[in-house]
Design a protein around this motif. Structure first.
Motif, PDB file in Angstrom:
ATOM      1  N   ASN A  77      59.356  -4.212  15.223  1.00  0.00           N
ATOM      2  CA  ASN A  77      60.618  -4.358  16.039  1.00  0.00           C
ATOM      3  C   ASN A  77      61.533  -3.374  15.676  1.00  0.00           C
ATOM      4  O   ASN A  77      61.781  -2.833  14.524  1.00  0.00           O
ATOM      5  CB  ASN A  77      61.207  -5.515  15.879  1.00  0.00           C
ATOM      6  CG  ASN A  77      62.398  -6.022  16.586  1.00  0.00           C
ATOM      7  OD1 ASN A  77      62.172  -5.597  17.882  1.00  0.00           O
ATOM      8  ND2 ASN A  77      63.204  -6.793  16.015  1.00  0.00           N
ATOM      9  N   ARG A 102      62.376   2.128  25.924  1.00  0.00           N
ATOM     10  CA  ARG A 102      61.490   0.743  26.536  1.00  0.00           C
ATOM     11  C   ARG A 102      60.107   0.997  27.106  1.00  0.00           C
ATOM     12  O   ARG A 102      59.182   0.394  26.686  1.00  0.00           O
ATOM     13  CB  ARG A 102      62.318  -0.148  27.251  1.00  0.00           C
ATOM     14  CG  ARG A 102      63.555  -0.871  26.759  1.00  0.00           C
ATOM     15  CD  ARG A 102      64.323  -1.491  27.884  1.00  0.00           C
ATOM     16  NE  ARG A 102      65.239  -2.290  27.176  1.00  0.00           N
ATOM     17  CZ  ARG A 102      66.496  -2.839  27.391  1.00  0.00           C
ATOM     18  NH1 ARG A 102      67.037  -2.465  28.799  1.00  0.00           N
ATOM     19  NH2 ARG A 102      67.222  -3.651  26.689  1.00  0.00           N
ATOM     20  N   ILE A 110      55.790  -2.388  20.722  1.00  0.00           N
ATOM     21  CA  ILE A 110      56.967  -2.357  20.138  1.00  0.00           C
ATOM     22  C   ILE A 110      58.217  -2.993  20.838  1.00  0.00           C
ATOM     23  O   ILE A 110      58.013  -2.774  22.052  1.00  0.00           O
ATOM     24  CB  ILE A 110      57.335  -0.805  19.577  1.00  0.00           C
ATOM     25  CG1 ILE A 110      56.554   0.085  18.931  1.00  0.00           C
ATOM     26  CG2 ILE A 110      58.711  -1.145  18.822  1.00  0.00           C
ATOM     27  CD1 ILE A 110      56.911   1.493  18.578  1.00  0.00           C
ATOM     28  N   THR A 111      58.793  -3.988  20.126  1.00  0.00           N
ATOM     29  CA  THR A 111      59.899  -4.589  20.716  1.00  0.00           C
ATOM     30  C   THR A 111      61.327  -4.131  20.760  1.00  0.00           C
ATOM     31  O   THR A 111      61.389  -3.359  19.289  1.00  0.00           O
ATOM     32  CB  THR A 111      59.992  -6.077  20.325  1.00  0.00           C
ATOM     33  OG1 THR A 111      60.192  -6.116  18.784  1.00  0.00           O
ATOM     34  CG2 THR A 111      58.754  -6.910  20.862  1.00  0.00           C
ATOM     35  N   VAL A 112      62.207  -4.149  21.240  1.00  0.00           N
ATOM     36  CA  VAL A 112      63.365  -3.348  21.266  1.00  0.00           C
ATOM     37  C   VAL A 112      64.610  -4.289  21.143  1.00  0.00           C
ATOM     38  O   VAL A 112      64.515  -4.937  22.198  1.00  0.00           O
ATOM     39  CB  VAL A 112      63.493  -2.112  22.167  1.00  0.00           C
ATOM     40  CG1 VAL A 112      64.703  -1.403  22.164  1.00  0.00           C
ATOM     41  CG2 VAL A 112      62.331  -1.233  22.291  1.00  0.00           C
ATOM     42  N   ASP A 113      65.418  -4.093  20.248  1.00  0.00           N
ATOM     43  CA  ASP A 113      66.590  -4.906  20.302  1.00  0.00           C
ATOM     44  C   ASP A 113      67.701  -3.659  20.653  1.00  0.00           C
ATOM     45  O   ASP A 113      67.854  -2.677  19.863  1.00  0.00           O
ATOM     46  CB  ASP A 113      67.121  -5.492  18.885  1.00  0.00           C
ATOM     47  CG  ASP A 113      66.396  -6.720  18.599  1.00  0.00           C
ATOM     48  OD1 ASP A 113      65.629  -7.234  19.671  1.00  0.00           O
ATOM     49  OD2 ASP A 113      66.063  -7.025  17.568  1.00  0.00           O
ATOM     50  N   HIS A 134      69.826  -7.590  10.682  1.00  0.00           N
ATOM     51  CA  HIS A 134      68.612  -7.150  11.136  1.00  0.00           C
ATOM     52  C   HIS A 134      67.711  -6.176   9.941  1.00  0.00           C
ATOM     53  O   HIS A 134      66.683  -6.157   9.795  1.00  0.00           O
ATOM     54  CB  HIS A 134      68.288  -6.406  12.301  1.00  0.00           C
ATOM     55  CG  HIS A 134      68.807  -7.389  13.495  1.00  0.00           C
ATOM     56  ND1 HIS A 134      68.236  -8.297  14.067  1.00  0.00           N
ATOM     57  CD2 HIS A 134      70.122  -7.387  14.309  1.00  0.00           C
ATOM     58  CE1 HIS A 134      68.672  -8.779  15.135  1.00  0.00           C
ATOM     59  NE2 HIS A 134      70.024  -8.369  15.102  1.00  0.00           N
ATOM     60  N   ASP A 139      63.830  -7.293  10.116  1.00  0.00           N
ATOM     61  CA  ASP A 139      63.703  -7.454  11.610  1.00  0.00           C
ATOM     62  C   ASP A 139      63.183  -6.280  12.021  1.00  0.00           C
ATOM     63  O   ASP A 139      62.481  -6.014  12.936  1.00  0.00           O
ATOM     64  CB  ASP A 139      64.811  -8.275  12.092  1.00  0.00           C
ATOM     65  CG  ASP A 139      64.970  -9.588  11.712  1.00  0.00           C
ATOM     66  OD1 ASP A 139      63.939 -10.392  10.992  1.00  0.00           O
ATOM     67  OD2 ASP A 139      65.921 -10.335  11.979  1.00  0.00           O
ATOM     68  N   TRP A 140      63.983  -5.216  11.830  1.00  0.00           N
ATOM     69  CA  TRP A 140      63.842  -3.896  12.290  1.00  0.00           C
ATOM     70  C   TRP A 140      63.228  -3.058  11.332  1.00  0.00           C
ATOM     71  O   TRP A 140      63.661  -2.869   9.985  1.00  0.00           O
ATOM     72  CB  TRP A 140      65.322  -3.371  12.740  1.00  0.00           C
ATOM     73  CG  TRP A 140      65.864  -3.915  13.774  1.00  0.00           C
ATOM     74  CD1 TRP A 140      65.627  -4.878  14.457  1.00  0.00           C
ATOM     75  CD2 TRP A 140      67.643  -3.535  14.121  1.00  0.00           C
ATOM     76  NE1 TRP A 140      66.551  -5.113  15.388  1.00  0.00           N
ATOM     77  CE2 TRP A 140      67.591  -4.327  15.168  1.00  0.00           C
ATOM     78  CE3 TRP A 140      68.316  -2.705  13.709  1.00  0.00           C
ATOM     79  CZ2 TRP A 140      69.182  -4.535  15.773  1.00  0.00           C
ATOM     80  CZ3 TRP A 140      69.536  -2.638  14.221  1.00  0.00           C
ATOM     81  CH2 TRP A 140      69.614  -3.553  15.504  1.00  0.00           C
ATOM     82  N   ARG A 141      62.345  -2.195  11.962  1.00  0.00           N
ATOM     83  CA  ARG A 141      61.637  -1.233  11.020  1.00  0.00           C
ATOM     84  C   ARG A 141      62.103   0.084  11.192  1.00  0.00           C
ATOM     85  O   ARG A 141      61.758   0.974  10.212  1.00  0.00           O
ATOM     86  CB  ARG A 141      60.029  -1.228  11.539  1.00  0.00           C
ATOM     87  CG  ARG A 141      59.120  -2.412  11.016  1.00  0.00           C
ATOM     88  CD  ARG A 141      59.247  -2.685   9.741  1.00  0.00           C
ATOM     89  NE  ARG A 141      58.619  -1.511   8.995  1.00  0.00           N
ATOM     90  CZ  ARG A 141      57.218  -1.317   8.969  1.00  0.00           C
ATOM     91  NH1 ARG A 141      56.394  -2.108   9.635  1.00  0.00           N
ATOM     92  NH2 ARG A 141      56.833  -0.262   8.529  1.00  0.00           N
TER      93      ARG A 141
END
Length: 368
Positions: A77, A102, A110-113, A134, A139-141
């Motif tokens: 993420n 995206r 990969i998920t995106v915030d 995050h 939560d975020w890499r």
């Protein structure tokens, strides 16, 4: 004129591959592939025909294949932090960048915030920003930055998480960069010179947090002026000199341009961005100067013209490709954190509008 408007979501064009292009053009797939990569073995005429058809059909080159990860790896993420512009929201370029991020993230699972933030009020050292939850929690890499932030803020973020900057370069910071090739402005200067312009000015707005993009484009303007044997006069430039008064409003910039056009004989203005150029065209009209009758104007970005204004002669940035490259670069950085830093440049393409013409048939006044 106020060009701010509600953003409209960008829809993804239907997938167009090289085979479809080949069939539409009655060419081999190899010829199409080589034409899209500007292979010297393909004639210029064929390359132009293929590239024109690719743009017409909505074909976009890939930013690379999926990056292989072990099946045991945790899902990734990432965060995207947008330095939300206060003005000209309707002409903002970040939606296309975000679309590219995206699309590429989906390829690599990969998920995106997405978080928006006013860069002028961003204080990462305070620790109270929501995005730090995050980062601290894992939560975020990784993190992608869109638009400029203060260098000290970026340095703080880069110490905590792998970071890629989009369209903004930071000197001496541990951040990868995906940017456009600002030097392409030289081509616009050459186009103006071939139309007969000898006195060409440069305009950018005054921003509290700007990054290096405006100065990079000014440097390309200056290189083009010297390359084409034109006169360089600092009096024909706005908001690029640290020891001169800043023009802090669009109205002040327009007053400056109108004065230099009438009194100094400047016949063309290279603007650092399209939103500046479109505003300048409107403001010059209010001051009795018509583009391109009285002076020519060019821009940089390739955004659509606001209602009632002409198509600008400009350089179109492949914003979605920039975003896709940033997502791929960030994943590489996460997987290889000690690799050398990278700076990736994405070329622009010329948009021929109606804002450039031959200079007016009048004798220019002596330069001040």
């Amino acid at each position: 004129m106020n060009f701010c408007s509600k953003l409209i979501g960008i829809t993804t064009m239907a997938s167009i591959n090289q085979e479809a292009l080949a069939q539409a053009l009655n060419l081999s797939r190899t010829t199409v592939s080589r034409s899209l990569s500007n292979h010297p073995a393909i004639s210029a005429e064929t390359r132009e025909r293929v590239q024109a058809k690719a743009e017409e059909m909505g074909y976009r080159t890939s930013t690379g294949g999926p990056i292989r990860r072990r099946r045991s790896n945790k899902p990734l993420n990432i965060g995207v932090l947008i330095g939300m512009p206060r003005n000209n929201l309707g002409m903002a370029t970040f939606p296309a960048v975000l679309q590219g991020i995206r699309e590429r993230a989906a390829v690599d699972q990969i998920t995106v915030d997405v978080v928006s933030q006013d860069p002028e009020t961003f204080q990462p050292n305070s620790g109270h920003q929501p995005l730090f939850r995050h980062i601290r929690s894992g939560d975020w890499r990784g993190l992608i930055l869109i638009y400029p932030f203060a260098p000290d803020a970026v340095e703080t973020l880069a110490r905590k998480i792998s970071t890629v900057s989009v369209l903004t370069e930071y000197d001496h910071l541990p951040v990868d960069t995906v940017d456009t090739d600002h030097s392409d402005i030289i081509n616009l200067i050459g186009r103006l010179a071939r139309r007969g312009h000898r006195r060409i000015g440069f305009i950018t707005w005054d921003y509290t947090v700007c990054g290096r993009w405006a100065s990079r484009r000014f440097a390309a303007y200056a290189e083009g002026i010297f390359q084409y044997g034109l006169e360089f006069n600092p009096a024909w430039t706005a908001n690029v000199h640290t020891d001169r008064e800043r023009l802090t409003t669009a109205e002040a910039v327009a007053d400056f341009a109108a004065h230099q056009t009438r009194e100094a004989g400047v016949t063309a203005w290279a603007c650092a961005a399209d939103h500046q150029a479109y505003q300048l065209i409107s403001d010059l009209h209010a001051r009795g100067l018509e583009v391109p009758r009285d002076c020519s104007v060019t821009g940089f970005d390739g955004i659509e013209p606001p209602p009632g204004l002409p198509q600008l002669t400009t350089l179109r940035v492949a914003h979605a490709d920039v975003g896709g490259s940033a997502a791929a670069r960030l994943l590489n950085r996460v997987l290889h954190p000690t690799a050398p830093r990278r700076k990736i440049l994405v070329e622009t393409s010329l948009v021929v509008g109606t804002t450039v013409a031959a200079p007016p048939a009048r004798a220019a006044s002596p330069a001040p």
